[in-house]
Design a protein around this motif. Structure first.
Motif, PDB file in Angstrom:
ATOM      1  N   GLY A 174      88.734  12.942  42.737  1.00  0.00           N
ATOM      2  CA  GLY A 174      88.583  11.485  42.708  1.00  0.00           C
ATOM      3  C   GLY A 174      87.330  11.132  41.938  1.00  0.00           C
ATOM      4  O   GLY A 174      87.336  10.272  41.056  1.00  0.00           O
TER       5      GLY A 174
ATOM      6  N   CYS B  98      93.512  14.805  46.268  1.00  0.00           N
ATOM      7  CA  CYS B  98      93.424  13.625  47.141  1.00  0.00           C
ATOM      8  C   CYS B  98      91.977  13.230  47.349  1.00  0.00           C
ATOM      9  O   CYS B  98      91.065  13.944  46.951  1.00  0.00           O
ATOM     10  CB  CYS B  98      94.087  13.890  48.491  1.00  0.00           C
TER      11      CYS B  98
ATOM     12  N   GLY C  59      89.570  13.186  49.962  1.00  0.00           N
ATOM     13  CA  GLY C  59      89.353  13.673  51.312  1.00  0.00           C
ATOM     14  C   GLY C  59      88.532  12.708  52.150  1.00  0.00           C
ATOM     15  O   GLY C  59      88.964  12.253  53.207  1.00  0.00           O
TER      16      GLY C  59
HETATM   17 MG   LIG Z   1      89.500  15.221  46.200  1.00  0.00          MG
END
Ligand SMILES: [Mg+2]
Ligand SMILES: Cc1ncc(C[n+]2csc(CCOP(=O)(O)OP(=O)(O)O)c2C)c(N)n1
Ligand code: SF4
Lengths: 613, 350
Positions: B112, B141, B143
């Motif tokens: 990200g 993702c 987290g």
């Molecule tokens: Mg990540």
């Protein structure tokens, strides 16, 4: 009709099309006035565009030494068809309208109270200058030659300036000097006894220089020891970095021709600030320069710098509004945005230079302050100061001066340390702790830098008490900053005065002139020029010792007034905002008129407190 | 809080050339979820620095924001580190490196942090070829904000939320090769045998070195339908040529067969010796690296190993022609031209 008849005291405006090369001709004229020893203040009023839109260059000549804008113009060189009518209508009564009569004026130019000066500039160019490529440029030089005659200027000043400008390429000087002469000759044949404004040599300038604020700022960064700059182009700040780049290429080369500076044109202002912050964290003096929209992008990192206590210098050359606002017009409208830039409980140290000399001094000083206080320092310049030439005292440097790198522990200091060290441990009780640079010591002094979730030893914690202690210490540090701010300039004109004026930065010249104008009308004001934030104690004292204080500035909402009220806990009714929101530099006349109008509306308070400030 | 490292200190722990034990390269106890891929990468970083005998205090650690970006607190406790803001570690690393060219810069970021909010800064730090090791702990993702899809999540992959990701994925390795990185590698947090030498090679490279590490998020994105889960990665990993990392100090023994290996000498004198297999391609050519990655992507495989090396590039300092001494060590004498020069400069404004 009575023609304006004045020596060394008038305003001349040039109305041009941008991208037509008029800037260098107009500069030539302003510089000539300066070299005649006459106080002069040129202002470039230009659009956000590269070619084809109207641009004005206004030169105020003032033997008395007022360097702010006066308001109005007495002579106009109207060579932009797009604005001809407006330029014509705005001319002061008794003034002079100089235009390119190759195309004649239409019937609706009917003023009887002005003098028309018809010069067929385009015809002259086409006839006399063989190279069509040179014509547009030289047309401008021709009108400067004509002005020399009309204003009775010492012609050698102009020819010498040209020779100096092209000293490295004398071939280029020749057509320029010829164009000057063409203009002068035409004028002398056609305009004898036409113009009653004149420029005479004076001794008002002794040792002064004529320089723009951004160049002085770039020099300040050079002298202040900046080695890393991250930046992203934005008017009106770009020339700060250009100056820094130029001067470091001249004065910061090592024996092998390598550079003692790293200047990185970043991908945006987030990155520009990140670069400055990273370098400062790692022990280099680092800065960035930008304007309003860039400041907006930098605010998250400014917050990190504030909370993690990283010294970083930001030069904000303020302009009006957003990118599609009036990006090439001047304003002092980022005061609040910078004072409280970022999220959470942030406050920043601000410096307010008012002329190029202060740009130099405050920029150099900002690095000491940032290092001493371990916090961001923002130098609040603006477009008028940064991009226009100003008459200024020359810059000086005390060779005995040493950089104040603040509280930094080197390897020896860490080795000989007897007391406990924590990055955020305030052992001196001034809110400022001891830092270490990465790579200093194999065993001691390393820590992990992060925002405010840390204890005195830089260990991660979300403990309420630790957070509170951290925030309170940062407040205490801001108190320490208060004492380190440059002193305010206070002018007491009436010892038991009840009226005061507060202003800062480029409002200074116009405000001082307005105060004199008001004084002549019997309205006496004391004044204080703010030079730094947090406000020094004398600011509060000054305001408290007056019944009414006008806060004069160049933004709509009176941002400095708001900051004063908030930070000094003042009664709002005491501070009256005199705000100038034109995008053009503030002028004395409108300040005088606003204050007069307010005083007529509001009778003076019955029980004046008086007292000297 | 969970600590997965033995607390017991053995008196005869092995020492490296500097006399340091592996412990000297450790940091604080991790606070990440038990089993998080990021912790394995942390351990691989510790191992690589220990084996290379890097002086811990001559390393600067930098990170953005995320679970991954917390990791620098868990390795190299004797090094300075900075948690920048979300997505802006590249610029902070750039400034830090400009200030002192003599430290080893290790950046840690998340997918990200790098591929979304920090994408602008990421490609530009690559273009400038900043001398650093840039590790992406890639779990597909977010987290720390509880499992939203990131921009590296493959199309069709589902996290614990159960909705397949409808958008195309960004491959950071391909992006890095395209924007001119001189060292690009991909590893898997579950394959320490490969990851440690990858990190060592990255540290030996001068210029920008990307190590993209598939690092499963056990809490939000370790489902059977996630392409960033442990079992998916194990099943779909496709290694490029296996390689040996030969540190500069070590003698190169000549036990290789001509034509079957390719040696790449890194800036610090260490050598990457690639053993050619059917999968191998010319890692020194951008086009061939990109082609290999694209082919694997089409087959649904994850290509790991050294994906691209180019030792001929100039780093940011070379490009800017900065002086040899670290800028942060220069004093007034080096930096301030003095009043006489200032008087001369003023003369030009008269
Ligand atoms: Mg990540
Ligand atoms: C400017 C900003 N926006 C949003 C956030 C919230 N935020 C914190 S971590 C994160 C995502 C981190 O994802 P990744 O980089 O992949 O790290 P991971 O936790 O997966 O290791 C977000 C969006 C933030 N800290 N700052
Ligand atoms: S949420 Fe995911 S990424 Fe974060 S620590 Fe837990 S397992 Fe690791």
């Amino acid at each position: 009709m009575k023609k304006l008849n004045r020596i060394n005291d008038f305003v001349i405006r040039f109305a041009n099309v941008n991208g037509s090369g008029s800037a260098s001709a107009n500069n030539l004229f302003a510089k000539a006035v300066f070299r005649l020893g006459v106080p002069v203040s040129p202002k470039n009023i230009f659009p956000s565009n590269i070619q084809g839109l109207p641009t004005w260059y206004e030169v105020r000549v003032c033997e008395k030494g007022y360097l702010g804008r006066r308001g109005g113009y007495d002579f106009i060189v109207a060579v932009n068809g797009q604005t001809l009518k407006k330029d014509y209508e705005g001319l002061e009564s008794g003034g002079y309208f100089f235009y390119d009569s190759t195309k004649s004026l239409t019937e609706d130019y009917t003023r009887k109270d002005i003098t028309l000066i018809r010069m067929p500039l385009t015809d002259i160019c086409n006839r006399e200058i063989d190279n069509p490529k040179l014509r547009p440029l030289l047309k401008n030089i021709i009108y400067v030659g004509a002005l020399a005659y009309l204003l009775d200027m010492d012609f050698s000043i102009l020819t010498d300036s040209i020779a100096k400008q092209f000293s490295k390429k004398p071939k280029l000087a020749e057509p320029n000097i010829r164009a000057l002469k063409l203009g002068r000759e035409y004028a002398s044949e056609h305009f004898a006894h036409t113009c009653e404004l004149s420029l005479k040599r004076s001794d008002k300038l002794a040792g002064h220089i004529l320089i723009d604020g951004n160049t002085a700022t770039g020099l300040g960064a050079l002298y202040g020891g900046a080695t890393v700059a991250g930046w992203y182009p934005i008017t009106p700040s770009t020339s700060v970095i250009e100056a820094f780049d130029k001067f470091t290429r001249q004065y910061r080369m090592d024996e092998s021709g390598k550079r003692k500076a790293a200047i990185i044109q970043a991908e945006d202002e987030l990155s520009a600030m990140g670069i400055a912050l990273g370098a400062a964290w790692n022990g280099a003096r680092a800065f960035t320069a930008t304007s309003g929209p860039g400041v907006s992008l930098m605010t998250e990192l400014l917050g990190l710098a504030y909370f993690s206590e990283i010294p970083v210098v930001l030069i904000n050359v303020q302009r009006a509004g957003p990118s599609t606002g009036m990006p090439t017009r001047t304003q002092q409208s980022d005061v609040l945005a910078c004072a409280y830039a970022s999220h959470g409980d942030t406050k920043h140290v601000l410096l307010f230079p008012c002329d190029p000399k202060e740009c130099f001094e405050m920029t150099a000083e900002s690095f000491d302050l940032a290092d001493r206080l371990q916090t961001p320092v923002i130098v609040m310049s603006d477009l008028d100061l940064g991009m226009n030439d100003h008459v200024s005292m020359p810059m000086e440097w005390d060779d005995a001066r040493r950089y104040d790198r603040g509280k930094v522990l080197d390897r020896a200091a860490l080795d000989s340390m007897v007391r406990d060290w924590g990055r955020y441990l305030d052992s001196d009780n001034d809110g400022i702790c001891y830092r270490t640079y990465p790579g200093t010591h194999p065993e001691k002094g390393a820590y992990f830098t992060r925002g405010s979730s840390h204890d005195e030893y830089a260990a991660y914690t979300e403990d309420t008490d630790a957070y509170k202690r951290c925030m309170e210490r940062l407040s205490q540090k801001f108190e320490t900053a208060r004492d380190l701010m440059p002193a305010s300039h206070i002018q007491i004109n009436a010892n038991a005065g009840t009226l005061g004026a507060v202003f800062y930065g480029t409002t200074t010249n116009a405000a001082n002139e307005a105060i004199e104008q008001l004084g002549e009308k019997g309205i006496v004001l004391n004044s204080l020029r703010v030079r730094g934030f947090p406000f020094k104690d004398e600011v509060r004292k000054f305001i408290n010792s007056h019944d009414q204080v006008f806060v004069i500035e160049q933004n709509r909402d009176g941002q400095m007034r708001t900051l004063l009220i908030t930070e000094l806990d003042l009664l709002p009714s005491k501070l009256i905002s005199i705000a100038h929101v034109a995008g053009t530099p503030i002028d004395a006349l409108s300040i005088t008129r606003s204050i007069e109008a307010l005083l007529i509306d509001k009778p003076k308070p019955e029980t004046p407190k008086g007292g000297a400030a | 809080m969970s600590s997965r490292r033995p607390v017991f200190r053995h008196p005869n722990l092995p020492k490296n050339d500097l006399g340091y034990t592996r412990r000297d390269y450790e940091g604080l106890d991790s606070t990440l979820c038990a089993g998080c891929g990021h912790d394995s990468i942390t351990n691989a970083i510790i191992q690589a620095c220990f084996e290379l005998s890097i002086e811990p205090h001559r390393v600067a650690k930098l990170s953005g924001i995320g679970c991954s970006s917390k990791s620098p607190a868990y390795f190299l406790g004797k090094s300075h580190g900075i948690n920048a803001v979300h997505g802006r570690m590249p610029s902070v690393a750039t400034g830090a490196n400009m200030a002192n060219k003599d430290l080893l810069y290790i950046g840690v970021s998340g997918d990200g942090d790098t591929a979304s909010i920090g994408m602008g800064q990421f490609v530009h730090i690559v273009r400038r070829n900043l001398n650093m090791v840039y590790i992406v702990m890639n779990n597909g993702c977010y987290g720390l904000t509880k499992g939203q899809d990131s921009a590296t999540a493959d199309k069709g992959s589902s996290s614990r939320k159960g909705r397949p990701n409808p958008f195309e994925a960004i491959d950071l390795c391909e992006t890095a090769v395209q924007t001119g990185a001189g060292f690009v590698a991909r590893g898997f947090s579950g394959d320490k045998e490969q990851l440690v030498p990858l990190l060592k090679a990255a540290m030996g490279h001068r210029g920008f070195a990307l190590v993209d590490v598939i690092s499963p998020c056990v809490t939000f994105n370790n489902t059977p339908a996630s392409t960033k889960s442990y079992h998916w990665a194990r099943d779909h990993m496709e290694a490029t040529a296996t390689f040996d990392f030969i540190p500069s100090r070590q003698e190169i023994t000549t036990d290789y067969v001509e034509g079957a290996t390719q040696n790449v000498t890194l800036h610090d004198g260490s050598v990457i010796r690639l053993h050619k297999t059917d999968n191998s391609f010319d890692v020194t050519q951008r086009w061939s690296s990109l082609e290999a990655m694209e082919q694997c992507r089409e087959k649904g495989q994850i290509l790991t190993g050294i994906l691209h090396v180019n030792e001929t590039l100039k780093d940011t300092h070379d490009i800017l022609e900065t002086t040899d001494k670290p800028l942060n060590t220069l004093t007034e004498k080096d930096l301030c031209p003095g009043n006489q020069v200032l008087t001369k400069i003023s003369e030009n404004y008269r």
